[in-house]
Design a protein around this motif. Structure first.
Motif, PDB file in Angstrom:
ATOM      1  N   ILE A   8      23.322  -1.468   9.123  1.00 23.51           N
ATOM      2  CA  ILE A   8      24.086  -0.507   8.325  1.00 23.51           C
ATOM      3  C   ILE A   8      23.388  -0.294   6.988  1.00 23.51           C
ATOM      4  CG2 ILE A   8      26.297  -0.037   7.201  1.00 23.51           C
ATOM      5  CD1 ILE A   8      27.630  -1.775   9.328  1.00 23.51           C
ATOM      6  N   VAL A   9      23.194   0.976   6.624  1.00 18.69           N
ATOM      7  CA  VAL A   9      22.567   1.328   5.350  1.00 18.69           C
ATOM      8  C   VAL A   9      23.558   2.173   4.564  1.00 18.69           C
ATOM      9  CG1 VAL A   9      20.649   2.519   4.231  1.00 18.69           C
ATOM     10  CG2 VAL A   9      20.264   1.284   6.377  1.00 18.69           C
ATOM     11  N   ASP A  10      23.935   1.711   3.368  1.00 20.96           N
ATOM     12  CA  ASP A  10      24.859   2.505   2.557  1.00 20.96           C
ATOM     13  C   ASP A  10      24.076   3.490   1.684  1.00 20.96           C
ATOM     14  OD1 ASP A  10      23.864   1.094   0.387  1.00 20.96           O
ATOM     15  OD2 ASP A  10      25.532  -0.306   0.333  1.00 20.96           O
ATOM     16  N   VAL A  11      24.787   4.297   0.942  1.00 21.14           N
ATOM     17  CA  VAL A  11      24.163   5.376   0.170  1.00 21.14           C
ATOM     18  C   VAL A  11      23.208   4.833  -0.878  1.00 21.14           C
ATOM     19  CG1 VAL A  11      24.603   7.320  -1.353  1.00 21.14           C
ATOM     20  CG2 VAL A  11      26.133   6.895   0.569  1.00 21.14           C
ATOM     21  N   ASP A  12      23.608   3.780  -1.591  1.00 28.80           N
ATOM     22  CA  ASP A  12      22.774   3.241  -2.670  1.00 28.80           C
ATOM     23  C   ASP A  12      21.453   2.688  -2.135  1.00 28.80           C
ATOM     24  OD1 ASP A  12      24.672   3.900  -4.550  1.00 28.80           O
ATOM     25  OD2 ASP A  12      25.693   1.954  -4.410  1.00 28.80           O
ATOM     26  N   ILE A  13      21.522   1.964  -1.016  1.00 23.73           N
ATOM     27  CA  ILE A  13      20.296   1.413  -0.424  1.00 23.73           C
ATOM     28  C   ILE A  13      19.387   2.533   0.061  1.00 23.73           C
ATOM     29  CG2 ILE A  13      19.399   0.038   1.489  1.00 23.73           C
ATOM     30  CD1 ILE A  13      21.845  -1.737   1.249  1.00 23.73           C
ATOM     31  N   ALA A  14      19.975   3.569   0.653  1.00 22.94           N
ATOM     32  CA  ALA A  14      19.183   4.702   1.145  1.00 22.94           C
ATOM     33  C   ALA A  14      18.441   5.388   0.003  1.00 22.94           C
ATOM     34  CB  ALA A  14      20.089   5.701   1.861  1.00 22.94           C
ATOM     35  N   LYS A  15      19.139   5.617  -1.117  1.00 22.92           N
ATOM     36  CA  LYS A  15      18.489   6.249  -2.266  1.00 22.92           C
ATOM     37  C   LYS A  15      17.394   5.371  -2.842  1.00 22.92           C
ATOM     38  CE  LYS A  15      22.396   9.154  -3.703  1.00 22.92           C
ATOM     39  NZ  LYS A  15      23.373   9.437  -4.773  1.00 22.92           N
ATOM     40  N   GLU A  16      17.627   4.068  -2.863  1.00 23.69           N
ATOM     41  CA  GLU A  16      16.617   3.135  -3.370  1.00 23.69           C
ATOM     42  C   GLU A  16      15.375   3.142  -2.491  1.00 23.69           C
ATOM     43  OE1 GLU A  16      14.679   0.426  -5.673  1.00 23.69           O
ATOM     44  OE2 GLU A  16      16.556   1.480  -6.131  1.00 23.69           O
ATOM     45  N   GLN A  17      15.569   3.227  -1.177  1.00 25.79           N
ATOM     46  CA  GLN A  17      14.419   3.258  -0.269  1.00 25.79           C
ATOM     47  C   GLN A  17      13.662   4.576  -0.387  1.00 25.79           C
ATOM     48  OE1 GLN A  17      15.336   0.141   3.273  1.00 25.79           O
ATOM     49  NE2 GLN A  17      16.023   2.214   3.656  1.00 25.79           N
ATOM     50  N   GLN A  18      14.373   5.678  -0.601  1.00 27.82           N
ATOM     51  CA  GLN A  18      13.690   6.954  -0.856  1.00 27.82           C
ATOM     52  C   GLN A  18      12.820   6.850  -2.100  1.00 27.82           C
ATOM     53  OE1 GLN A  18      15.951  10.602  -0.916  1.00 27.82           O
ATOM     54  NE2 GLN A  18      17.297   9.933   0.719  1.00 27.82           N
ATOM     55  N   ARG A  19      13.392   6.301  -3.159  1.00 27.82           N
ATOM     56  CA  ARG A  19      12.670   6.173  -4.420  1.00 27.82           C
ATOM     57  C   ARG A  19      11.458   5.248  -4.256  1.00 27.82           C
ATOM     58  NH1 ARG A  19      16.787   5.931  -7.169  1.00 27.82           N
ATOM     59  NH2 ARG A  19      17.165   3.694  -7.084  1.00 27.82           N
ATOM     60  N   SER A  20      11.639   4.134  -3.559  1.00 29.67           N
ATOM     61  CA  SER A  20      10.538   3.191  -3.350  1.00 29.67           C
ATOM     62  C   SER A  20       9.406   3.814  -2.539  1.00 29.67           C
ATOM     63  CB  SER A  20      11.056   1.930  -2.649  1.00 29.67           C
ATOM     64  OG  SER A  20      12.034   1.282  -3.431  1.00 29.67           O
ATOM     65  N   ALA A  21       9.776   4.618  -1.533  1.00 28.25           N
ATOM     66  CA  ALA A  21       8.758   5.271  -0.704  1.00 28.25           C
ATOM     67  C   ALA A  21       7.938   6.257  -1.530  1.00 28.25           C
ATOM     68  CB  ALA A  21       9.416   5.990   0.471  1.00 28.25           C
ATOM     69  N   LEU A  22       8.607   7.047  -2.365  1.00 31.52           N
ATOM     70  CA  LEU A  22       7.906   8.008  -3.218  1.00 31.52           C
ATOM     71  C   LEU A  22       7.005   7.295  -4.224  1.00 31.52           C
ATOM     72  CD1 LEU A  22      10.754  10.594  -3.880  1.00 31.52           C
ATOM     73  CD2 LEU A  22       8.745  10.905  -2.421  1.00 31.52           C
ATOM     74  N   ILE A  23       7.507   6.209  -4.808  1.00 25.97           N
ATOM     75  CA  ILE A  23       6.699   5.446  -5.766  1.00 25.97           C
ATOM     76  C   ILE A  23       5.475   4.853  -5.082  1.00 25.97           C
ATOM     77  CG2 ILE A  23       6.677   3.372  -7.218  1.00 25.97           C
ATOM     78  CD1 ILE A  23       9.615   3.955  -7.886  1.00 25.97           C
ATOM     79  N   GLY A  24       5.673   4.342  -3.871  1.00 27.52           N
ATOM     80  CA  GLY A  24       4.547   3.772  -3.128  1.00 27.52           C
ATOM     81  C   GLY A  24       3.455   4.794  -2.848  1.00 27.52           C
ATOM     82  N   MET A  25       3.851   5.995  -2.437  1.00 28.25           N
ATOM     83  CA  MET A  25       2.865   7.045  -2.158  1.00 28.25           C
ATOM     84  C   MET A  25       2.180   7.496  -3.450  1.00 28.25           C
ATOM     85  SD  MET A  25       4.931   9.238   0.739  1.00 28.25           S
ATOM     86  CE  MET A  25       3.557  10.328   1.047  1.00 28.25           C
ATOM     87  N   ALA A  26       2.942   7.571  -4.547  1.00 34.64           N
ATOM     88  CA  ALA A  26       2.347   7.967  -5.831  1.00 34.64           C
ATOM     89  C   ALA A  26       1.328   6.937  -6.304  1.00 34.64           C
ATOM     90  CB  ALA A  26       3.438   8.157  -6.875  1.00 34.64           C
ATOM     91  N   ILE A  27       1.665   5.652  -6.147  1.00 29.86           N
ATOM     92  CA  ILE A  27       0.733   4.591  -6.550  1.00 29.86           C
ATOM     93  C   ILE A  27      -0.533   4.636  -5.693  1.00 29.86           C
ATOM     94  CG2 ILE A  27       0.418   2.079  -6.589  1.00 29.86           C
ATOM     95  CD1 ILE A  27       3.340   1.829  -7.417  1.00 29.86           C
ATOM     96  N   ALA A  28      -0.367   4.903  -4.396  1.00 21.50           N
ATOM     97  CA  ALA A  28      -1.531   5.007  -3.507  1.00 21.50           C
ATOM     98  C   ALA A  28      -2.464   6.129  -3.959  1.00 21.50           C
ATOM     99  CB  ALA A  28      -1.069   5.235  -2.067  1.00 21.50           C
ATOM    100  N   CYS A  29      -1.887   7.299  -4.279  1.00 20.70           N
ATOM    101  CA  CYS A  29      -2.709   8.430  -4.745  1.00 20.70           C
ATOM    102  C   CYS A  29      -3.382   8.109  -6.079  1.00 20.70           C
ATOM    103  CB  CYS A  29      -1.850   9.689  -4.875  1.00 20.70           C
ATOM    104  SG  CYS A  29      -1.319  10.375  -3.294  1.00 20.70           S
ATOM    105  N   LEU A  30      -2.641   7.454  -6.997  1.00 21.67           N
ATOM    106  CA  LEU A  30      -3.221   7.091  -8.292  1.00 21.67           C
ATOM    107  C   LEU A  30      -4.370   6.108  -8.110  1.00 21.67           C
ATOM    108  CD1 LEU A  30      -3.110   7.240 -11.372  1.00 21.67           C
ATOM    109  CD2 LEU A  30      -1.428   5.380 -11.331  1.00 21.67           C
ATOM    110  N   GLY A  31      -4.187   5.136  -7.227  1.00 22.06           N
ATOM    111  CA  GLY A  31      -5.255   4.177  -6.955  1.00 22.06           C
ATOM    112  C   GLY A  31      -6.499   4.852  -6.407  1.00 22.06           C
ATOM    113  N   ILE A  32      -6.288   5.857  -5.546  1.00 18.43           N
ATOM    114  CA  ILE A  32      -7.434   6.592  -4.987  1.00 18.43           C
ATOM    115  C   ILE A  32      -8.159   7.361  -6.078  1.00 18.43           C
ATOM    116  CG2 ILE A  32      -8.028   8.525  -3.474  1.00 18.43           C
ATOM    117  CD1 ILE A  32      -5.790   7.483  -1.608  1.00 18.43           C
ATOM    118  N   VAL A  33      -7.394   7.991  -6.989  1.00  9.68           N
ATOM    119  CA  VAL A  33      -8.016   8.733  -8.096  1.00  9.68           C
ATOM    120  C   VAL A  33      -8.891   7.801  -8.940  1.00  9.68           C
ATOM    121  CG1 VAL A  33      -7.541   9.947 -10.257  1.00  9.68           C
ATOM    122  CG2 VAL A  33      -6.237  10.508  -8.222  1.00  9.68           C
TER     123      VAL A  33
END
Length: 302
Positions: A116-141
Motif C-alpha cells: 500500500i502506497v499513500d499519497v505522501d509516500i507517492a509524492k516523495e517517490q516522485q520527487r526522489s526520482a526527479l532529483i535522481g535524474m537531475a543529479i545524473a544529468c549534472l554528473g554527466i555535465v
C-alpha cells in the motif's frame, strides 16, 4: 576496393534536427494532454499479487473484483499468479475482507503479497526520482566538461534529454504504467546513450588534434569522418543490448516487460541522438568559435 561512403551526416543533419524538434514538440503536447499513467509507486493505491494453487480465468477474476466494489483497478494475469492494482489505498478492513472473500470464493490455498502506497509516500517517490535524474544529468555535465570541454557537455546533455523524453512520450501515448522499474530503465538508457556519445566525442577530439582546420567545411569533414569511424561499434553495441531487451520483453515475466520495452525505445533513441543530435550540435557550437589562423612567416630575400 572499399565502397565509397556517400551518406553525409552533416549535410543531412538539418532534416534530422527538424524531425527531432517536431517529435519533441509533439511529445510535449502529448504529455501535457494525456499526462503519465503513474503506477502505485508514484500515486496512491494498493498492489495485490496473488499466487494461486488452481488456475483461474481472467473473466472469473474480473467478475469477483467487480463484486468487491473496491474502486478502479487494473488486472494482469499470468500462470497461477495474478497482479491487481487498485487506484485507491485499501484500509485494513477492506484488505481483510478482500482476502477472506478470495479465499472462500476462488482459492483457499492462495497466498498474498499486498503493498500500500499513500499519497505522501507517492509524492516523495516522485520527487526522489526527479532529483535522481537531475543529479545524473549534472554528473554527466561535470564529467564531460572535465574530460572534454563545455561544448561537448552541452551537446551530450541535450542528446540525453531527447532520449529520455522520447521514452516518456512513448509511455504517455501508449498509456503504459510509469513505476520504479521505468525510472531504472531511463537511468540505464542515459548510461548507454552517454557511452555512445562519448565514443563519438572521443574520436572527434582525437581527429581534431591531428587535423588542420582552416575553414568550417574542414570541421564538417572531421565530424563526418569521426561518425563513420565509430558507427560500426555504436550499432553493434546497440544491437547486442537490443536483442537482450527484446528477448526479455517476449519471454520475461510481467514485472519486467515494461522495463524491457522502455529499454527498447531508449536504445533506439539513444543511438539516433548520439549521431544526429550530439555530434551535430557540437559542430554548430564549434563553428561559432573563430578559427585560429596559423601565421605564415615571410621568406627572407637574399
Amino acid at each position: 576496393m572499399r565502397s565509397k561512403r556517400t551518406f553525409d551526416f552533416v549535410k543531412s543533419s538539418r532534416r534530422f534536427l527538424i524531425v527531432s524538434a517536431i517529435v519533441t514538440l509533439l511529445g510535449i503536447v502529448a504529455v501535457s494532454i494525456f499526462g503519465l499513467n503513474y503506477g502505485i509507486d508514484f500515486s496512491s493505491g494498493t498492489s495485490v499479487d496473488i499466487s494461486s494453487k488452481k488456475s483461474v480465468t481472467e473473466e472469473k477474476l474480473r467478475t469477483f473484483l467487480d463484486d468487491q466494489d473496491l474502486g478502479q483497478y487494473t488486472l494482469t494475469t499470468a500462470e497461477n499468479r495474478d497482479s491487481i492494482r487498485f487506484k485507491e489505498a485499501l484500509n485494513d478492513t477492506q484488505e481483510k475482507a478482500f482476502k477472506a472473500a478470495f479465499t472462500s470464493e476462488i482459492d483457499p490455498d492462495a497466498s498474498y503479497e499486498i503493498n500500500i502506497v499513500d499519497v505522501d509516500i507517492a509524492k516523495e517517490q516522485q520527487r526522489s526520482a526527479l532529483i535522481g535524474m537531475a543529479i545524473a544529468c549534472l554528473g554527466i555535465v561535470i564529467y564531460v566538461s572535465i574530460r572534454f570541454e563545455w561544448r561537448f557537455a552541452i551537446s551530450a546533455v541535450v542528446s540525453l534529454v531527447y532520449s529520455a523524453f522520447f521514452v516518456i512520450t512513448m509511455f504517455s501515448l501508449l498509456r503504459l504504467e510509469v513505476n520504479l522499474p521505468f525510472i531504472l530503465a531511463v537511468l540505464t538508457i542515459i548510461g548507454y546513450a552517454i557511452n555512445d556519445t562519448v565514443v563519438i566525442f572521443d574520436r572527434i577530439r582525437e581527429n581534431l588534434r591531428f587535423s588542420k582546420i582552416k575553414k568550417p567545411s574542414d570541421l564538417e569533414d572531421l565530424v563526418n569522418k569521426s561518425v563513420w569511424q565509430t558507427l560500426a561499434r555504436s550499432i553493434n553495441t546497440v544491437i547486442t543490448v537490443l536483442i537482450a531487451s527484446v528477448c526479455l520483453f517476449i519471454f520475461g515475466g510481467e514485472s519486467i516487460k515494461l522495463f524491457s520495452l522502455a529499454m527498447i525505445f531508449g536504445l533506439v533513441a539513444g543511438a539516433y541522438s548520439s549521431i544526429f543530435i550530439a555530434s551535430q550540435l557540437w559542430l554548430y557550437l564549434k563553428k561559432r568559435q573563430p578559427i585560429k589562423k596559423v601565421a605564415v612567416k615571410p621568406q627572407s630575400t637574399p
